[in-house]
Design an enzyme around this catalytic site. Structure first.
Site, PDB file in Angstrom:
ATOM      1  N   ARG A 283       0.804  -1.224   0.000  1.00 31.87           N
ATOM      2  CA  ARG A 283       0.000   0.000   0.000  1.00 31.87           C
ATOM      3  C   ARG A 283       0.839   1.277   0.000  1.00 31.87           C
ATOM      4  O   ARG A 283       0.350   2.344   0.355  1.00 31.87           O
ATOM      5  CB  ARG A 283      -0.991   0.013   1.168  1.00 31.87           C
ATOM      6  CG  ARG A 283      -2.007  -1.124   1.099  1.00 31.87           C
ATOM      7  CD  ARG A 283      -3.095  -0.972   2.158  1.00 31.87           C
ATOM      8  NE  ARG A 283      -4.076  -2.038   2.026  1.00 31.87           N
ATOM      9  CZ  ARG A 283      -4.023  -3.199   2.685  1.00 31.87           C
ATOM     10  NH1 ARG A 283      -3.006  -3.432   3.505  1.00 31.87           N
ATOM     11  NH2 ARG A 283      -4.946  -4.099   2.524  1.00 31.87           N
TER      12      ARG A 283
ATOM     13  N   ASN B  49      -0.504  18.356 -20.843  1.00 34.05           N
ATOM     14  CA  ASN B  49      -0.832  17.338 -21.842  1.00 34.05           C
ATOM     15  C   ASN B  49      -1.023  17.929 -23.239  1.00 34.05           C
ATOM     16  O   ASN B  49      -1.630  17.286 -24.103  1.00 34.05           O
ATOM     17  CB  ASN B  49      -2.096  16.581 -21.431  1.00 34.05           C
ATOM     18  CG  ASN B  49      -1.853  15.676 -20.245  1.00 34.05           C
ATOM     19  OD1 ASN B  49      -0.893  14.914 -20.214  1.00 34.05           O
ATOM     20  ND2 ASN B  49      -2.706  15.781 -19.237  1.00 34.05           N
TER      21      ASN B  49
ATOM     22  N   GLU C  28       9.109  17.194 -25.360  1.00 36.07           N
ATOM     23  CA  GLU C  28       8.557  17.592 -24.062  1.00 36.07           C
ATOM     24  C   GLU C  28       9.196  18.881 -23.546  1.00 36.07           C
ATOM     25  O   GLU C  28       8.586  19.599 -22.757  1.00 36.07           O
ATOM     26  CB  GLU C  28       8.722  16.465 -23.047  1.00 36.07           C
ATOM     27  CG  GLU C  28       7.917  15.210 -23.353  1.00 36.07           C
ATOM     28  CD  GLU C  28       6.437  15.334 -23.006  1.00 36.07           C
ATOM     29  OE1 GLU C  28       5.967  16.449 -22.714  1.00 36.07           O
ATOM     30  OE2 GLU C  28       5.743  14.294 -23.033  1.00 36.07           O
TER      31      GLU C  28
ATOM     32  N   LYS D   3       7.141  22.856 -14.785  1.00 39.02           N
ATOM     33  CA  LYS D   3       6.318  21.737 -14.332  1.00 39.02           C
ATOM     34  C   LYS D   3       6.081  21.826 -12.828  1.00 39.02           C
ATOM     35  O   LYS D   3       4.972  21.539 -12.340  1.00 39.02           O
ATOM     36  CB  LYS D   3       6.950  20.397 -14.700  1.00 39.02           C
ATOM     37  CG  LYS D   3       6.044  19.231 -14.314  1.00 39.02           C
ATOM     38  CD  LYS D   3       6.251  17.995 -15.135  1.00 39.02           C
ATOM     39  CE  LYS D   3       5.158  16.963 -14.850  1.00 39.02           C
ATOM     40  NZ  LYS D   3       5.321  15.723 -15.629  1.00 39.02           N
TER      41      LYS D   3
ATOM     42  N   ARG E  65      -3.198  21.521 -14.241  1.00 38.97           N
ATOM     43  CA  ARG E  65      -2.168  20.556 -14.620  1.00 38.97           C
ATOM     44  C   ARG E  65      -2.438  19.926 -15.982  1.00 38.97           C
ATOM     45  O   ARG E  65      -1.515  19.446 -16.649  1.00 38.97           O
ATOM     46  CB  ARG E  65      -2.027  19.471 -13.547  1.00 38.97           C
ATOM     47  CG  ARG E  65      -0.905  18.497 -13.848  1.00 38.97           C
ATOM     48  CD  ARG E  65      -0.559  17.591 -12.686  1.00 38.97           C
ATOM     49  NE  ARG E  65       0.476  16.640 -13.082  1.00 38.97           N
ATOM     50  CZ  ARG E  65       1.114  15.816 -12.258  1.00 38.97           C
ATOM     51  NH1 ARG E  65       0.825  15.833 -10.965  1.00 38.97           N
ATOM     52  NH2 ARG E  65       2.032  14.990 -12.700  1.00 38.97           N
TER      53      ARG E  65
ATOM     54  N   GLU F 147      -4.209  16.771 -11.176  1.00 42.74           N
ATOM     55  CA  GLU F 147      -4.740  17.066 -12.506  1.00 42.74           C
ATOM     56  C   GLU F 147      -6.238  17.311 -12.504  1.00 42.74           C
ATOM     57  O   GLU F 147      -6.980  16.830 -13.358  1.00 42.74           O
ATOM     58  CB  GLU F 147      -4.385  15.929 -13.475  1.00 42.74           C
ATOM     59  CG  GLU F 147      -4.381  16.366 -14.933  1.00 42.74           C
ATOM     60  CD  GLU F 147      -3.774  15.324 -15.846  1.00 42.74           C
ATOM     61  OE1 GLU F 147      -2.581  15.455 -16.156  1.00 42.74           O
ATOM     62  OE2 GLU F 147      -4.479  14.384 -16.247  1.00 42.74           O
TER      63      GLU F 147
ATOM     64  N   HIS G 192      -1.277  10.287 -27.879  1.00 41.53           N
ATOM     65  CA  HIS G 192      -1.620   8.981 -27.315  1.00 41.53           C
ATOM     66  C   HIS G 192      -2.407   8.139 -28.321  1.00 41.53           C
ATOM     67  O   HIS G 192      -2.262   6.908 -28.367  1.00 41.53           O
ATOM     68  CB  HIS G 192      -2.429   9.151 -26.033  1.00 41.53           C
ATOM     69  CG  HIS G 192      -1.600   9.611 -24.864  1.00 41.53           C
ATOM     70  ND1 HIS G 192      -2.165   9.978 -23.664  1.00 41.53           N
ATOM     71  CD2 HIS G 192      -0.266   9.761 -24.706  1.00 41.53           C
ATOM     72  CE1 HIS G 192      -1.209  10.328 -22.823  1.00 41.53           C
ATOM     73  NE2 HIS G 192      -0.047  10.216 -23.441  1.00 41.53           N
TER      74      HIS G 192
ATOM     75  N   HIS H  42      -0.832  15.698 -26.261  1.00 37.57           N
ATOM     76  CA  HIS H  42      -0.894  14.305 -25.823  1.00 37.57           C
ATOM     77  C   HIS H  42      -2.163  13.580 -26.246  1.00 37.57           C
ATOM     78  O   HIS H  42      -2.146  12.362 -26.398  1.00 37.57           O
ATOM     79  CB  HIS H  42      -0.738  14.230 -24.304  1.00 37.57           C
ATOM     80  CG  HIS H  42       0.651  14.499 -23.827  1.00 37.57           C
ATOM     81  ND1 HIS H  42       1.320  15.674 -24.097  1.00 37.57           N
ATOM     82  CD2 HIS H  42       1.520  13.742 -23.087  1.00 37.57           C
ATOM     83  CE1 HIS H  42       2.524  15.630 -23.545  1.00 37.57           C
ATOM     84  NE2 HIS H  42       2.669  14.474 -22.937  1.00 37.57           N
TER      85      HIS H  42
ATOM     86  N   HIS I  43       7.207   7.897 -27.489  1.00 37.88           N
ATOM     87  CA  HIS I  43       6.219   8.800 -26.900  1.00 37.88           C
ATOM     88  C   HIS I  43       6.471  10.253 -27.327  1.00 37.88           C
ATOM     89  O   HIS I  43       5.545  10.964 -27.718  1.00 37.88           O
ATOM     90  CB  HIS I  43       6.260   8.676 -25.384  1.00 37.88           C
ATOM     91  CG  HIS I  43       5.368   9.654 -24.669  1.00 37.88           C
ATOM     92  ND1 HIS I  43       3.992   9.628 -24.775  1.00 37.88           N
ATOM     93  CD2 HIS I  43       5.658  10.703 -23.853  1.00 37.88           C
ATOM     94  CE1 HIS I  43       3.472  10.608 -24.052  1.00 37.88           C
ATOM     95  NE2 HIS I  43       4.463  11.278 -23.481  1.00 37.88           N
TER      96      HIS I  43
ATOM     97  N   LYS J 204       2.943  11.129 -11.388  1.00 40.47           N
ATOM     98  CA  LYS J 204       2.021  10.316 -12.178  1.00 40.47           C
ATOM     99  C   LYS J 204       2.706   8.999 -12.537  1.00 40.47           C
ATOM    100  O   LYS J 204       3.786   8.993 -13.128  1.00 40.47           O
ATOM    101  CB  LYS J 204       1.585  11.066 -13.442  1.00 40.47           C
ATOM    102  CG  LYS J 204       0.666  12.233 -13.160  1.00 40.47           C
ATOM    103  CD  LYS J 204       0.417  13.091 -14.374  1.00 40.47           C
ATOM    104  CE  LYS J 204      -0.448  12.419 -15.400  1.00 40.47           C
ATOM    105  NZ  LYS J 204      -0.819  13.356 -16.491  1.00 40.47           N
TER     106      LYS J 204
END
Length: 369
Positions: free
Chosen positions: A130, A254, A194, A236, A250, A246, A261, A257, A274, A152
């Site tokens: 956990r 993206n 990026e 960032k 935030r 997010e 994606h 993206h 990517h 993330k």
């Protein structure tokens, strides 16, 4: 002298301010193999280095040696390289190693690699017992300026990228610029996508700096790299500090993206890197911004020219508009089946907006094939 053992020169620190989850990002040369880089981390009987079969021969032993004075045991797990292995089976290899070595909830994981390793090691750290601490040691430009920062973590699902994951902040991020010397040119260009992203969404002065200094960056000039990585992390950090999970601002990180994606999933994960998909996605997102009336054609061409000069693709593959739309409806920013995009509202300012399918189809017609 190997990059990992290079003498440390001037280094910089950027702080992510998240209350009790705050942490530093160290940026410099020779940090990975420097024992002092790892002082002050959570104490534990064991550390586990998670890396892949490309990075391990280059930097694993240097990191293990640097960690040895701080941890009585330093274990390792070496994963197969590539986006295609960012899945449940590979994630389970990390859990298998943790359990096999009897690792407890104080064990510290060290993610030594690019974005795939960082995402999987971070997700494993979020889940194991956990939650255990972890440290990001990014070895690609893309990971240093983006994926290692912000907490993330995720794995891919066949139907969508990064769809299974958790927010889990690292205890520290250590960006050794020396490791970028061994990065293949294609991977380096992918990382520049990026870096370039931060200009249109937040800092047009930085975009201008990138245009002037792109030759130095491509030559991997250390001073240019230090500035690019530091400024990217500063932006960032500013965004993540306002919106850790997010829920709002935030999302601007993206930019490109949603289209990117879809390219990755549509071609099969790993076919395009990517950063390549994101670079191409930024061209599409800029074109969408223009068609929505926010920016002019000159802005789109300026961004496209910089991405092209960085060695990135600027036209998307011909998946078909229907397939693109289908894949983008699985995007995490979609709501109720409506696709939402990060668009440039004005140069240096990005927002999250829906867009009519008809306009998106026009963008795809103009930017693919």
């Amino acid at each position: 002298m190997s990059p990992a053992s290079a003498t440390a020169h001037e280094w910089h620190r950027v702080r992510i301010d998240l209350g009790e989850r705050s942490y530093p990002i160290s940026i410099g040369t020779g940090l990975l193999g420097d024992t002092d880089s790892w002082a002050g981390l959570p104490r534990a009987a064991a550390a586990m280095v998670v890396t892949n079969d490309v990075v391990a021969p280059l930097y694993l032993e240097a990191l293990r040696s640097a960690l040895a004075p701080h941890y009585p045991q330093v274990h390792q797990v070496v994963l197969p390289d590539g986006e295609a292995h960012k899945d449940w089976a590979t994630l389970n290899a990390i859990f298998d190693a943790l359990l096999r070595h009897g690792c407890d909830r104080k064990t510290v994981l060290f993610a030594l690699g690019g974005g795939v390793v960082g995402d999987m090691a971070g997700f494993a750290a979020a889940c194991y017992m956990r939650g255990v601490p972890f440290v990001q040691v990014p070895t690609t430009l893309l990971a240093q300026v983006d994926s290692s920062v912000g907490g993330k973590t995720a794995i891919n699902h066949p139907l969508g990228k990064n769809m299974i994951g958790a927010f889990h902040q690292p205890a520290r991020v250590v960006c050794d610029l020396a490791v970028l010397d061994t990065l293949p040119p294609r991977e380096f260009s992918a990382g520049l996508a990026e870096v370039i992203k931060y200009g249109p969404i937040a800092d047009m002065d930085f975009l201008s700096w990138l245009e002037r200094n792109l030759p130095a960056l491509l030559a991997r000039d250390r001073d240019a790299l230090a500035h690019a990585v530091r400024r990217s992390c500063e932006i960032k950090a500013w965004v993540v500090g306002q919106d850790e999970r997010e829920g709002g601002v935030r999302a601007i990180l993206n930019f490109g993206h949603t289209f990117g994606h879809a390219i990755e999933a549509g071609l099969g994960f790993g076919e395009w890197l990517h950063g390549e998909a994101v670079g191409c996605g930024m061209v599409m997102a800029a074109e969408l911004s223009q068609r929505l009336g926010h920016v002019d054609a000159a802005f789109v061409e300026r961004l496209t020219a910089l991405l092209r000069a960085a060695g990135l693709p600027v036209r998307g593959p011909s998946l078909g508009a229907d397939r693109y739309l289908e894949l983008m409806r699985v995007d995490k920013k979609a709501e109720g089946g409506d696709i939402r995009f990060i668009v440039i509202e004005a140069p240096g300012r990005a927002v999250l907006r829906p867009a009519p399918d008809a306009i998106v189809r026009d963008v795809l017609a103009a930017c693919t094939g």
